[in-house]
Design an enzyme around this catalytic site. Structure first.
Site, mmCIF file in Angstrom:
data_model
loop_
_atom_site.group_PDB
_atom_site.id
_atom_site.type_symbol
_atom_site.label_atom_id
_atom_site.label_comp_id
_atom_site.label_asym_id
_atom_site.label_seq_id
_atom_site.Cartn_x
_atom_site.Cartn_y
_atom_site.Cartn_z
ATOM 1 N N PRO A 119 0.805 -1.214 0.000
ATOM 2 C CA PRO A 119 0.000 0.000 0.000
ATOM 3 C C PRO A 119 0.841 1.269 0.000
ATOM 4 O O PRO A 119 1.696 1.433 0.858
ATOM 5 C CB PRO A 119 -0.795 -0.113 1.308
ATOM 6 C CG PRO A 119 0.078 -0.929 2.203
ATOM 7 C CD PRO A 119 0.805 -1.890 1.308
ATOM 8 N N ASP A 165 -2.072 2.831 2.550
ATOM 9 C CA ASP A 165 -1.459 2.906 3.864
ATOM 10 C C ASP A 165 -1.848 4.272 4.433
ATOM 11 O O ASP A 165 -1.554 5.294 3.829
ATOM 12 C CB ASP A 165 0.060 2.814 3.690
ATOM 13 C CG ASP A 165 0.782 2.714 5.009
ATOM 14 O OD1 ASP A 165 0.129 2.397 6.016
ATOM 15 O OD2 ASP A 165 1.996 2.954 5.021
ATOM 16 N N TRP A 176 4.029 0.346 10.313
ATOM 17 C CA TRP A 176 4.605 -0.731 9.508
ATOM 18 C C TRP A 176 3.923 -2.062 9.828
ATOM 19 O O TRP A 176 3.839 -2.936 8.981
ATOM 20 C CB TRP A 176 6.105 -0.866 9.758
ATOM 21 C CG TRP A 176 6.878 0.217 9.078
ATOM 22 C CD1 TRP A 176 7.521 1.259 9.672
ATOM 23 C CD2 TRP A 176 7.050 0.387 7.667
ATOM 24 N NE1 TRP A 176 8.091 2.060 8.726
ATOM 25 C CE2 TRP A 176 7.823 1.560 7.492
ATOM 26 C CE3 TRP A 176 6.631 -0.335 6.553
ATOM 27 C CZ2 TRP A 176 8.189 2.016 6.228
ATOM 28 C CZ3 TRP A 176 6.994 0.130 5.305
ATOM 29 C CH2 TRP A 176 7.766 1.289 5.143
ATOM 30 N N GLN A 179 12.282 -1.060 0.833
ATOM 31 C CA GLN A 179 11.285 -1.787 1.632
ATOM 32 C C GLN A 179 11.872 -3.012 2.330
ATOM 33 O O GLN A 179 11.138 -3.764 2.964
ATOM 34 C CB GLN A 179 10.111 -2.219 0.756
ATOM 35 C CG GLN A 179 9.290 -1.048 0.244
ATOM 36 C CD GLN A 179 8.687 -0.228 1.357
ATOM 37 O OE1 GLN A 179 8.346 -0.758 2.408
ATOM 38 N NE2 GLN A 179 8.577 1.066 1.152
ATOM 39 N N TRP A 216 8.295 -3.039 4.309
ATOM 40 C CA TRP A 216 7.191 -3.946 4.019
ATOM 41 C C TRP A 216 7.623 -5.407 3.873
ATOM 42 O O TRP A 216 6.929 -6.318 4.297
ATOM 43 C CB TRP A 216 6.488 -3.471 2.748
ATOM 44 C CG TRP A 216 5.150 -4.094 2.527
ATOM 45 C CD1 TRP A 216 4.128 -4.186 3.419
ATOM 46 C CD2 TRP A 216 4.698 -4.726 1.334
ATOM 47 N NE1 TRP A 216 3.057 -4.815 2.842
ATOM 48 C CE2 TRP A 216 3.380 -5.150 1.565
ATOM 49 C CE3 TRP A 216 5.283 -4.951 0.076
ATOM 50 C CZ2 TRP A 216 2.625 -5.807 0.589
ATOM 51 C CZ3 TRP A 216 4.514 -5.595 -0.897
ATOM 52 C CH2 TRP A 216 3.218 -6.021 -0.641
ATOM 53 N N LYS A 272 19.785 11.873 -6.741
ATOM 54 C CA LYS A 272 18.486 11.567 -6.169
ATOM 55 C C LYS A 272 17.426 12.537 -6.678
ATOM 56 O O LYS A 272 17.709 13.700 -6.908
ATOM 57 C CB LYS A 272 18.563 11.701 -4.649
ATOM 58 C CG LYS A 272 19.147 10.502 -3.979
ATOM 59 C CD LYS A 272 19.010 10.653 -2.480
ATOM 60 C CE LYS A 272 19.693 9.503 -1.773
ATOM 61 N NZ LYS A 272 19.858 9.747 -0.362
ATOM 62 N N LYS A 274 12.334 17.011 -4.579
ATOM 63 C CA LYS A 274 11.246 17.953 -4.798
ATOM 64 C C LYS A 274 11.785 19.377 -4.834
ATOM 65 O O LYS A 274 11.360 20.186 -5.637
ATOM 66 C CB LYS A 274 10.233 17.830 -3.656
ATOM 67 C CG LYS A 274 8.923 17.164 -4.083
ATOM 68 C CD LYS A 274 7.919 17.241 -2.960
ATOM 69 C CE LYS A 274 6.993 16.038 -2.980
ATOM 70 N NZ LYS A 274 6.260 15.877 -1.725
#
Length: 1156
Positions: free
Chosen positions: A47, A86, A562, A598, A602, A674, A677
RNA sequence: GCGCACGUAGCUCAGUUGGUUAGAGCGCGUCGCUGAUAACGACGAGGUCCGUGGUUCGAAUCCACGCGUGCGCACCA
């Protein structure tokens, strides 16, 4: 009937209309219902959180997550795809805090938990629309309407069920531990969260004297980078077996104790020489008492003595103790211990406490409150934030002569991952933990069965992570999260866990539900799901079963989000309270994918929860569950990086090289790094879709590198995937439609009955469709390649090698476009519309396009759908969408390896011929009389001879001659076949190589062809080599217009006769007239009239000699050539223009006569 | 510091169990083809396969050490 497609195709626009087609016709749902009852292919959606904007990295995960389910669906599996969101956790709270302009917990409490939670719940959906749009626009087929949501009541109750299970088994416990503490946020963080916040900072680093009680002129020297922990000092630690030196410092009257090996280093630091007086092992220091730098506690308990378990007594605090972890890597070899602020320090305290009789040991000293500020225990600093106390503490130490040395220390230190200005501190805290360490081996066992891609993740990064497993710090002292379902008895402290809301409601003496009811009545819009959240759930209490009259209250904590996501395999169905069947049939997953970040997120949370709930239990010998679960295969994606261009000073930034160039000339640099924003160094997915289309992005993501490599989000590369693959295929298709329309090729509309998915069995019912075996070699070849491609793609996709599959598809499209269509052009131009060879060519191309549209469907679903739509237009019964078809397995066309090899050779010869022409500056339009091809082996020579028309045409030569024997154009060199002879000959290989190289290649070849073997003598040993043992290399002799390849040499006869020159001129004229036709926008079938005026009678003769050819090629019904006197060529108005032909100026008039 | 991965052409990347001429695409240059034209094709230049040492008849490939990059872990008391 086929209609020519427009050549000015705009893929993004076409994709939009296909999206509408899918939506209007429920194609995704149909693709599922079609496979109802088939074996499932289980996919879990990890999610995402929808309270941030989707960025290009998400496109990669979503594209991969779409690819394999689509593929498996076409392969006949039922692949349900349930979306998920999530929604809990710190990120959401932080967003809301930002919005409210608040930061601390007090401020949240002041604002009110109830409205705060309501805001969190709304904030979760802030970017929902953007997420849904990107998901849909990318072509990610997933059921958004049935998405699981982690804050939904059913989801929360599933999580509760699992926690109750762990609680009842004693695996969920409350512990007093040193945790990473976010003071401003008032909560502990899990190791995963801490790991995300490390940053390099410079901290003060102080060397402090701890004078010994019994020898006041002697001091221990300790080092710390956290001066604020000094007021809470409790011990000094040394290592038994490290040597310590007593030394004198010329600028201090004291004797100092430091590790002997560090004396020199320390002396250099302070730029004074330290004189060693004596050296003792650490064990001799143990037990010495010292004065801590602050008196706050010492003044009260400095002389406290406790009884030891083993008899005798000891001062409880401020002693030198031994600790294993002490090293001489840094500092002084003597460690200041503040057990409140360090995990290892705390362990030492516990160990010390163990030595004393109950109640006699040292208690924890802690001068800092949970808010990270000093308490009244340290009155000088009361209310000061610990990090702000570093300076005043150093100053105070210096004033009191305790600061021996000070410097800056640069190291990584964790900050809150969501409030990056807040440093974390280690702090003693009651927290809830899951005893994951008890399952370490089970998790490792489970992990070892997972199909990781790339496979090194399993034993490598993920395995290592599991090896160093620590108990899961589960609780969060926060607001917006799944409430920890534990109720505690006010009077006895006994606890029990609750597995569902109903279970809670059934408790005796229940009270407090009216808080929720009131809120709901006041605001009917309040989401029902909130009733299982704070603050409503906290109000619910019930009678204690442990003590009469006492009540059970919920503990205040919520849990790590998590855990929510890791519970998704069962919680998405509300299991076990609901969805039992769904869970049982959809567990474990065949396939999941996320990026490598992850690993501890996850991937771990899923594996840990599943192993604890459904795995082999500690102490059990029998395997009760089949590992792996909850996922069998996992593609671990690489990180996505940005590519951009900026000015040398970094002030200007561009996303494409062109933009950079047009703004700055060549004065810019390419950067990769990277995505950020702040830097705005990437374009939003939506812009990419609008400019290049989703297929372009998808193909770029799939076809450029293995998915686990980190990938550059390069706009240029995305754009390039259009001409490289998408457009090339589209052009082949467009070519087909142009001629199919002209010729009225009926295709499958000849077939009387309804059709299904146009496989070979259906097509062969068409009356002009001939069995492949009867068609020309070229047709048989491309269909054989097509079959090979299908089998290859299936084999690769079955083992999740999407990159390899793309390679196969790309190679096929290349072969189709650059050899099959190229070599078949003339067949489509044949004038007899019912010519069987022409029909074969149409059918072959048609079938290739049908199959390729299915093959590419999972990769570039829009292009595939468009092709399929056009190719099946007007047919009855045929599947509505290519995504409802079966994936082709190649059964229709057996691979003909020999043919593929031969055609490869043919293509090589053509390529070498072009190369030779290039070398001697003979353009292909100039016919040549003869080409000599010399081959290393005669294996395919007869076949090549029978296909020399292809090469003749391709190379524009009249005659072609093949030989494998001795040839005046080449020299042979013979090499050993290393792979074959290596094991047999071993060390003699280099010598054999020399011997063979020295011998005459032609002689050896001769020997081989006469006797079938070659005899060589090396070091007196005779060696017999057969044909397989050697490799023959050819090279072109000097002086010929020749080009050499691995196994053949192509030589040209470059002599030009007048006739050849005339032919060349005719060809030039044809191209020139075709060009004119095109510029005048003639229709393909327009008949024209040509008049040519030239001053050269030779040129005129050349044209007249080839009149027939020129006329038929250019559809000129009328063709007149006039020789005019020098200087009289001019444009005589109208449709006449001056051009150059064979180095002569000529005038050409073109009139369209008719459109027949 | 420890672990994992990566390091091959100007750029982005392939390179099968080790096999002797290391490939592709883009970019650049030269040329060609074109009634598929947002095209396309051929050819060329461009490589210390990060370095050093080792194993082997043979290393981009295996091993060791080192250097660099990325990511992860963890800590610096």
């Amino acid at each position: 009937m086929f209609r020519a497609v427009k050549t000015d195709i705009k893929f993004p626009k076409q994709e939009e209309s296909i999206l509408k087609f899918w939506k209007d016709n429920d194609i995704y749902k149909k693709s599922l219902s079609l496979r109802q009852g088939s074996p499932p292919f289980v996919f879990f959606e990890g999610p995402p959180t929808a309270n941030g904007l989707p960025h290009p990295g998400h496109c990669l995960t979503r594209a991969i997550k779409d690819l394999f389910p689509r593929y498996r669906t076409m392969r006949g599996y039922w692949c349900n795809r349930k979306a998920g969101w999530d929604t809990h956790g710190l990120p959401v709270e932080v967003e809301v805090c930002k919005e409210l302009g608040i930061h601390s917990k007090e401020e949240i409490e002041k604002f009110g938990v109830e409205p705060f939670i309501a805001k969190c719940q709304q904030s979760v959906w802030r970017y929902m629309q953007e997420w849904e749009r990107v998901t849909e626009r990318l072509g990610f087929w997933i059921d958004l309407s049935e998405a699981y949501v982690t804050y939904h009541q059913s989801y929360v109750e599933s999580v509760w069920w699992s926690l109750k299970n762990l609680f009842d088994r004693g695996l969920l416990y409350r512990g007093h531990k040193i945790v990473w503490w976010w003071a401003q946020g008032g909560t502990a963080l899990s190791s995963g969260e801490v790991g995300q916040g490390y940053r390099e900072v410079a901290d003060p680093s102080v060397y402090v004297r701890f004078p010994l009680v019994d020898q006041p002129d002697t001091s221990l020297v300790v080092w710390t980078t956290t001066p604020w922990t000094l007021p809470s000092n409790q011990f000094a630690a040394v290592h038994d077996s490290i040597q310590y030196a007593y030394c004198s410092d010329p600028e201090s009257k004291d004797t100092l104790i430091v590790a002997a090996d560090l004396v020199k280093t320390l002396g250099e630091k302070i730029k004074r020489e330290l004189t060693v007086l004596k050296t003792v092992p650490g064990s001799q220091l143990v037990g010495l008492r010292y004065r801590p730098p602050y008196d706050y506690y010492h003044s009260k308990i400095g002389s406290r003595i406790g009884d030891l378990k083993a008899g005798g007594s000891l001062h409880t605090d401020w002693r030198v103790v031994h600790a294993d972890f002490v090293t001489i890597d840094s500092g002084t070899g003597i460690v200041h211990l503040a057990p409140a602020f360090g995990e290892v320090d705390y362990e030492v305290l516990i160990a010390q406490r163990e030595l004393f009789a109950d109640g006699h040991g040292p208690s924890l000293i802690c001068a800092v409150g949970p808010d990270g500020k000093f308490t009244d225990q340290a009155p000088d600093y009361q209310g000061v934030w610990v990090k702000d106390a570093d300076r005043p503490i150093s100053r105070s130490l210096r004033e009191r002569g305790l600061l021996w040395h000070q410097e800056q220390y640069v190291h990584d230190y964790p900050f809150c991952w969501r409030a990056s200005e807040d440093p974390l501190i280690q702090y003693p805290r009651e927290s809830w933990f899951i005893r994951t360490t008890a399952f370490r081996d089970a998790m490792l066992e489970n992990n070892s069965k997972i199909g990781w891609l790339p496979d090194h993740i399993g034993p490598g990064r993920f395995g290592n992570f599991l090896e160093s497993n620590v108990d899961w710090a589960l609780s969060r002292e926060r607001y917006w999260g799944t409430p920890l379902p534990v109720w505690v008895c006010q009077s006895t402290g006994k606890m029990e866990s609750i597995g569902s809301y109903d279970e809670l409601l059934a408790k005796k003496g229940l009270q407090g539900t009216q808080v929720w009811e009131k809120a709901k009545a006041a605001n009917p819009d309040l989401a029902e799901d909130l009733k299982v959240h704070k603050p409503y759930i906290d109000a619910v209490t019930y009678e204690s079963p442990f003590a009469p009259g006492a009540r059970m209250h919920r503990v205040s904590e919520v849990i790590d989000c998590w855990y929510d996501s890791g519970a998704m395999p069962f919680a998405q169905w509300g299991y076990p309270h609901a969805g039992k069947e769904n869970f049982e049939s959809q567990f474990p997953a065949d396939f999941i994918s996320e990026a490598i970040d992850q690993t501890r997120g996850w991937f771990y949370s899923q594996l840990a929860i599943s192993t604890m709930l459904f795995g082999q239990q500690p102490g059990q010998t029998q395997t009760q569950s089949q590992y792996p679960h909850p996922f069998k295969n996992c593609i671990v994606l690489g990180l996505m990086l940005a590519e951009w261009y900026e000015s040398k000073d970094g002030k200007q930034r561009f996303l494409t090289e062109e933009d950079a160039r047009s703004a700055m000339g060549s004065d810019f640099v390419q950067k990769t790094g990277k995505m950020s924003k702040q830097l705005r160094n990437y374009r939003s997915p939506q812009e990419i879709f609008d400019r290049y289309g989703a297929d372009a992005l998808r193909w770029y993501l799939f076809a450029n590198q293995a998915p686990w490599n980190s990938i550059l989000y390069s706009e240029r590369a995305i754009r390039d995937s259009i001409p490289e693959f998408i457009l090339r295929l589209w052009n082949v298709f467009s070519f087909f439609t142009i001629y199919a329309e002209i010729d009225g090729f009926a295709g499958p509309s000849e077939i009387p009955g309804p059709m299904d998915q146009l496989d070979a069995k259906e097509l062969e019912q068409a009356k002009t469709y001939r069995p492949v075996s009867k068609r020309s070699e070229l047709d048989r070849w491309i269909l054989s390649e097509l079959g090979t491609t299908c089998r290859d793609a299936v084999e690769k996709m079955d083992r999740y090698d999407s990159y390899g599959a793309c390679e196969s598809l790309h190679a096929f499209v290349d072969a189709l476009s650059n050899w099959y269509v190229r070599r078949s052009r003339a067949r489509y131009w044949a004038s007899d519309k019912q010519d069987q060879d022409k029909l074969d060519a149409y059918w072959t191309l048609y079938e290739s396009l049908v199959v390729i549209s299915k093959l590419i469907a999972p990769f570039t679903p829009f292009l595939a759908e468009s092709l399929w739509g056009h190719l099946t237009q007007g047919l009855t019964g045929v599947r509505q969408s290519v995504h409802l078809c079966d994936y082709p397995n190649g059964g229709f066309a057996p691979s003909d390896k020999v043919l593929n090899e031969r055609m490869g050779l043919l293509r090589q010869i053509a390529s070498l011929g072009r190369s030779a022409r290039m070398e001697s500056k003979l353009k292909v339009r100039q016919p040549l009389s003869r080409v000599e091809v010399t081959l290393a082996s005669d294996a395919h020579i007869d076949w090549l001879r029978s296909h020399d028309d292809i090469v003749r045409e391709e190379l524009n030569v009249k005659e072609i001659h093949y030989t494998s024997g001795s040839s005046p154009f080449v020299t042979y060199s013979v090499q050993p076949n290393f792979r074959k002879l290596g094991p047999r000959v071993g060390q003699m290989l280099p010598k054999l190589k020399t011997v063979l190289a020295a011998a005459s290649g032609a002689n050896l070849m001769d020997q081989m062809s006469r006797t079938g073997k070659i005899l060589v003598v090396i070091d007196g040993k005779e060696l017999e080599l057969d044909g397989e043992d050697i490799q023959v290399r050819l090279s072109a002799k000097e002086g010929w217009a020749a080009a050499q390849g691995k196994s053949c040499v192509v030589a040209l006869n470059t002599e030009l006769t007048p006739e050849l020159i005339r032919d060349g001129i005719a060809k030039d004229a044809i191209r020139l007239i075709q060009d004119l036709r095109k510029r005048r926008r003639c229709n393909y079938t327009d008949r024209i009239k040509i008049s040519i005026f030239t001053t050269s009678s030779q040129l005129a003769e050349a044209l007249n000699t080839n009149l027939g050819l020129i006329q038929s090629e250019t559809l000129a019904t009328d063709f007149a050539v006039a020789v005019v006197p020098q200087g009289s060529i001019e444009i005589k108005g109208g449709v006449c223009e001056l051009v150059e032909l064979a180095d002569e100026q000529i005038a050409v008039g073109l009139d369209v006569i008719s459109d027949s």
